[in-house]
Design a protein around this motif. Structure first.
Motif, PDB file in Angstrom:
ATOM      1  N   LYS A 192      -9.245 -15.264   4.803  1.00  0.00           N
ATOM      2  CA  LYS A 192      -9.489 -15.239   3.358  1.00  0.00           C
ATOM      3  C   LYS A 192      -9.676 -13.819   2.835  1.00  0.00           C
ATOM      4  O   LYS A 192      -9.232 -13.495   1.734  1.00  0.00           O
ATOM      5  N   GLN A 193     -10.310 -12.968   3.613  1.00  0.00           N
ATOM      6  CA  GLN A 193     -10.523 -11.589   3.172  1.00  0.00           C
ATOM      7  C   GLN A 193      -9.188 -10.879   2.957  1.00  0.00           C
ATOM      8  O   GLN A 193      -9.001 -10.175   1.968  1.00  0.00           O
ATOM      9  N   GLN A 194      -8.245 -11.075   3.850  1.00  0.00           N
ATOM     10  CA  GLN A 194      -6.925 -10.473   3.689  1.00  0.00           C
ATOM     11  C   GLN A 194      -6.216 -11.052   2.461  1.00  0.00           C
ATOM     12  O   GLN A 194      -5.561 -10.315   1.719  1.00  0.00           O
ATOM     13  N   MET A 195      -6.366 -12.354   2.241  1.00  0.00           N
ATOM     14  CA  MET A 195      -5.748 -12.980   1.066  1.00  0.00           C
ATOM     15  C   MET A 195      -6.303 -12.357  -0.216  1.00  0.00           C
ATOM     16  O   MET A 195      -5.536 -12.030  -1.135  1.00  0.00           O
ATOM     17  N   ALA A 196      -7.610 -12.184  -0.267  1.00  0.00           N
ATOM     18  CA  ALA A 196      -8.239 -11.595  -1.452  1.00  0.00           C
ATOM     19  C   ALA A 196      -7.791 -10.142  -1.642  1.00  0.00           C
ATOM     20  O   ALA A 196      -7.521  -9.716  -2.774  1.00  0.00           O
ATOM     21  N   LYS A 197      -7.719  -9.391  -0.552  1.00  0.00           N
ATOM     22  CA  LYS A 197      -7.264  -7.993  -0.657  1.00  0.00           C
ATOM     23  C   LYS A 197      -5.831  -7.927  -1.180  1.00  0.00           C
ATOM     24  O   LYS A 197      -5.498  -7.059  -1.993  1.00  0.00           O
ATOM     25  N   GLU A 198      -4.991  -8.831  -0.726  1.00  0.00           N
ATOM     26  CA  GLU A 198      -3.610  -8.833  -1.197  1.00  0.00           C
ATOM     27  C   GLU A 198      -3.518  -9.250  -2.657  1.00  0.00           C
ATOM     28  O   GLU A 198      -2.676  -8.750  -3.399  1.00  0.00           O
ATOM     29  N   VAL A 199      -4.393 -10.160  -3.096  1.00  0.00           N
ATOM     30  CA  VAL A 199      -4.447 -10.527  -4.511  1.00  0.00           C
ATOM     31  C   VAL A 199      -4.879  -9.314  -5.333  1.00  0.00           C
ATOM     32  O   VAL A 199      -4.310  -9.037  -6.392  1.00  0.00           O
ATOM     33  N   LEU A 200      -5.864  -8.576  -4.846  1.00  0.00           N
ATOM     34  CA  LEU A 200      -6.302  -7.375  -5.565  1.00  0.00           C
ATOM     35  C   LEU A 200      -5.194  -6.324  -5.618  1.00  0.00           C
ATOM     36  O   LEU A 200      -5.014  -5.659  -6.646  1.00  0.00           O
ATOM     37  N   ALA A 201      -4.447  -6.172  -4.542  1.00  0.00           N
ATOM     38  CA  ALA A 201      -3.314  -5.240  -4.556  1.00  0.00           C
ATOM     39  C   ALA A 201      -2.261  -5.695  -5.562  1.00  0.00           C
ATOM     40  O   ALA A 201      -1.690  -4.877  -6.300  1.00  0.00           O
ATOM     41  N   TYR A 202      -2.023  -6.987  -5.607  1.00  0.00           N
ATOM     42  CA  TYR A 202      -1.066  -7.570  -6.557  1.00  0.00           C
ATOM     43  C   TYR A 202      -1.520  -7.310  -7.996  1.00  0.00           C
ATOM     44  O   TYR A 202      -0.746  -6.834  -8.825  1.00  0.00           O
ATOM     45  N   ILE A 203      -2.794  -7.589  -8.284  1.00  0.00           N
ATOM     46  CA  ILE A 203      -3.332  -7.371  -9.627  1.00  0.00           C
ATOM     47  C   ILE A 203      -3.338  -5.882  -9.966  1.00  0.00           C
ATOM     48  O   ILE A 203      -3.011  -5.491 -11.086  1.00  0.00           O
ATOM     49  N   GLY A 204      -3.705  -5.051  -8.993  1.00  0.00           N
ATOM     50  CA  GLY A 204      -3.678  -3.607  -9.213  1.00  0.00           C
ATOM     51  C   GLY A 204      -2.298  -3.131  -9.607  1.00  0.00           C
ATOM     52  O   GLY A 204      -2.142  -2.318 -10.529  1.00  0.00           O
ATOM     53  N   ASN A 205      -1.291  -3.650  -8.935  1.00  0.00           N
ATOM     54  CA  ASN A 205       0.088  -3.287  -9.254  1.00  0.00           C
ATOM     55  C   ASN A 205       0.475  -3.776 -10.650  1.00  0.00           C
ATOM     56  O   ASN A 205       1.098  -3.034 -11.420  1.00  0.00           O
ATOM     57  N   LEU A 206       0.087  -5.003 -10.994  1.00  0.00           N
ATOM     58  CA  LEU A 206       0.378  -5.521 -12.341  1.00  0.00           C
ATOM     59  C   LEU A 206      -0.289  -4.662 -13.413  1.00  0.00           C
ATOM     60  O   LEU A 206       0.337  -4.334 -14.424  1.00  0.00           O
ATOM     61  N   MET A 207      -1.551  -4.316 -13.187  1.00  0.00           N
ATOM     62  CA  MET A 207      -2.275  -3.509 -14.165  1.00  0.00           C
ATOM     63  C   MET A 207      -1.673  -2.102 -14.275  1.00  0.00           C
ATOM     64  O   MET A 207      -1.519  -1.577 -15.378  1.00  0.00           O
ATOM     65  N   ARG A 208      -1.328  -1.514 -13.126  1.00  0.00           N
ATOM     66  CA  ARG A 208      -0.723  -0.177 -13.154  1.00  0.00           C
ATOM     67  C   ARG A 208       0.607  -0.201 -13.915  1.00  0.00           C
ATOM     68  O   ARG A 208       0.866   0.660 -14.755  1.00  0.00           O
ATOM     69  N   THR A 209       1.432  -1.175 -13.606  1.00  0.00           N
ATOM     70  CA  THR A 209       2.754  -1.257 -14.218  1.00  0.00           C
ATOM     71  C   THR A 209       2.690  -1.604 -15.699  1.00  0.00           C
ATOM     72  O   THR A 209       3.387  -0.999 -16.511  1.00  0.00           O
ATOM     73  N   ASN A 210       1.854  -2.569 -16.044  1.00  0.00           N
ATOM     74  CA  ASN A 210       1.857  -3.118 -17.397  1.00  0.00           C
ATOM     75  C   ASN A 210       0.847  -2.494 -18.348  1.00  0.00           C
ATOM     76  O   ASN A 210       0.928  -2.714 -19.552  1.00  0.00           O
ATOM     77  N   VAL A 211      -0.111  -1.745 -17.813  1.00  0.00           N
ATOM     78  CA  VAL A 211      -1.106  -1.122 -18.683  1.00  0.00           C
ATOM     79  C   VAL A 211      -1.160   0.389 -18.436  1.00  0.00           C
ATOM     80  O   VAL A 211      -0.799   1.178 -19.306  1.00  0.00           O
ATOM     81  N   THR A 212      -1.573   0.799 -17.248  1.00  0.00           N
ATOM     82  CA  THR A 212      -1.798   2.229 -17.000  1.00  0.00           C
ATOM     83  C   THR A 212      -0.531   3.060 -17.200  1.00  0.00           C
ATOM     84  O   THR A 212      -0.559   4.065 -17.920  1.00  0.00           O
ATOM     85  N   GLN A 213       0.570   2.669 -16.585  1.00  0.00           N
ATOM     86  CA  GLN A 213       1.800   3.462 -16.714  1.00  0.00           C
ATOM     87  C   GLN A 213       2.316   3.469 -18.148  1.00  0.00           C
ATOM     88  O   GLN A 213       2.853   4.478 -18.600  1.00  0.00           O
ATOM     89  N   VAL A 214       2.127   2.367 -18.844  1.00  0.00           N
ATOM     90  CA  VAL A 214       2.513   2.311 -20.259  1.00  0.00           C
ATOM     91  C   VAL A 214       1.701   3.338 -21.049  1.00  0.00           C
ATOM     92  O   VAL A 214       2.239   4.080 -21.870  1.00  0.00           O
ATOM     93  N   LEU A 215       0.400   3.390 -20.785  1.00  0.00           N
ATOM     94  CA  LEU A 215      -0.481   4.307 -21.514  1.00  0.00           C
ATOM     95  C   LEU A 215      -0.259   5.767 -21.139  1.00  0.00           C
ATOM     96  O   LEU A 215      -0.462   6.656 -21.964  1.00  0.00           O
ATOM     97  N   LEU A 216       0.149   6.019 -19.903  1.00  0.00           N
ATOM     98  CA  LEU A 216       0.312   7.397 -19.433  1.00  0.00           C
ATOM     99  C   LEU A 216       1.640   8.039 -19.816  1.00  0.00           C
ATOM    100  O   LEU A 216       1.766   9.255 -19.768  1.00  0.00           O
ATOM    101  N   ASN A 217       2.631   7.243 -20.194  1.00  0.00           N
ATOM    102  CA  ASN A 217       3.914   7.879 -20.490  1.00  0.00           C
ATOM    103  C   ASN A 217       3.839   8.632 -21.804  1.00  0.00           C
ATOM    104  O   ASN A 217       2.838   8.571 -22.521  1.00  0.00           O
ATOM    105  N   ASP A 218       4.862   9.364 -22.124  1.00  0.00           N
ATOM    106  CA  ASP A 218       4.826  10.253 -23.286  1.00  0.00           C
ATOM    107  C   ASP A 218       5.587   9.724 -24.493  1.00  0.00           C
ATOM    108  O   ASP A 218       5.930  10.499 -25.392  1.00  0.00           O
ATOM    109  N   SER A 219       5.843   8.420 -24.530  1.00  0.00           N
ATOM    110  CA  SER A 219       6.525   7.854 -25.692  1.00  0.00           C
ATOM    111  C   SER A 219       5.540   7.752 -26.860  1.00  0.00           C
ATOM    112  O   SER A 219       4.385   8.175 -26.764  1.00  0.00           O
ATOM    113  N   ASP A 220       5.978   7.166 -27.949  1.00  0.00           N
ATOM    114  CA  ASP A 220       5.161   7.033 -29.150  1.00  0.00           C
ATOM    115  C   ASP A 220       3.816   6.384 -28.838  1.00  0.00           C
ATOM    116  O   ASP A 220       3.757   5.304 -28.261  1.00  0.00           O
TER     117      ASP A 220
END
Length: 187
Positions: free
Chosen positions: A51-79
Motif C-alpha cells: 500500500k505504501q508504494q501504491m500511495a507513493k505512486e499516486v502522489l507521483a501521479y498527482i505531482g505530475n498532474l499538478m506540475r503539468t496543469n498548474v505549475t508549468q502553466v504559471l511559470l511559462n512566459d505567455s500572457d
C-alpha cells in the motif's frame, strides 16, 4: 482464466479515488484491489512494497498532474491573464468542481504524514513557486509574492475541505473566482 490487463492511468485513478475517500490508514487492500480491477495477488506482484508504494505512486501521479496543469502553466512566459485563467480552470477540473477531496490532505493525515511528507511538500512547493512567479508578473511586490502564493494554496485547500464537509461546492468555486479577481484587480 486470463490475467486482467490494467493500464497505469486506470490504476492511478482507481487508487486515487480510494485514497481521497479513505486516506492512507483507511484504504484497505480489498478496496484498492476492487478500484484497480486487479486481484490482491496481482497488486502484490505489481506493487511489492504494498500500500505504501501504491500511495507513493499516486502522489507521483498527482505531482505530475499538478506540475503539468498548474505549475508549468504559471511559470511559462505567455500572457499572464491567460496563464491565470488556465491554471484556475485546471485546478477546478483536477478537483471535479470542488467535489473531490484533495489526496494531499487525506494522505497527510495520521501515519501518512510521516510516510509522505516529503512528496506532499514538494507538490505544495511547486504550486507556491508557480503562483509566486505569477504574482511577480502581475506586479506584486517581490517580498509579497511567496506570501500571496501561500495564501492561494491555503484558500484552495480550505475551501475544498469545507465544500466537501458541507456538500456544497459553491464555496470552492467562489474561492477560485476570488483568487482570480485578486490577481486581475491588482493595483
Amino acid at each position: 482464466m486470463a490475467e486482467v490487463k490494467v493500464g497505469q492511468e486506470e490504476l492511478m485513478l482507481g487508487f486515487l479515488e480510494i485514497f481521497r475517500k479513505a486516506g492512507y490508514q483507511g484504504a484497505s487492500l480489498n478496496a484498492l484491489a476492487k478500484a484497480s480491477g486487479l486481484k490482491k495477488s496481482s497488486l502484490y506482484h505489481r506493487f511489492p512494497e504494498g500500500k505504501q508504494q501504491m500511495a507513493k505512486e499516486v502522489l507521483a501521479y498527482i505531482g505530475n498532474l499538478m506540475r503539468t496543469n498548474v505549475t508549468q502553466v504559471l511559470l511559462n512566459d505567455s500572457d499572464k491573464k491567460q496563464r491565470l485563467k488556465t491554471a484556475i480552470k485546471n485546478i477546478n477540473e483536477l478537483y471535479a468542481n470542488g467535489k473531490s477531496a484533495c489526496v494531499l490532505r487525506t494522505l497527510s493525515m495520521e501515519t501518512g504524514l510521516g510516510l509522505f511528507s516529503g512528496l506532499i511538500s514538494q507538490i505544495f512547493d511547486d504550486f507556491v513557486l508557480g503562483f509566486s512567479k505569477l504574482a511577480a508578473d502581475f506586479g506584486f511586490a517581490e517580498a509579497e509574492c511567496k506570501k500571496i502564493a501561500e495564501g492561494v494554496l491555503v484558500k484552495i485547500q480550505g475551501s475544498l475541505i469545507i465544500s466537501n464537509a458541507v456538500e456544497n461546492t459553491s464555496l470552492f468555486k467562489n474561492t477560485l473566482k476570488e483568487i482570480e479577481n485578486s490577481f486581475l484587480h491588482q493595483k
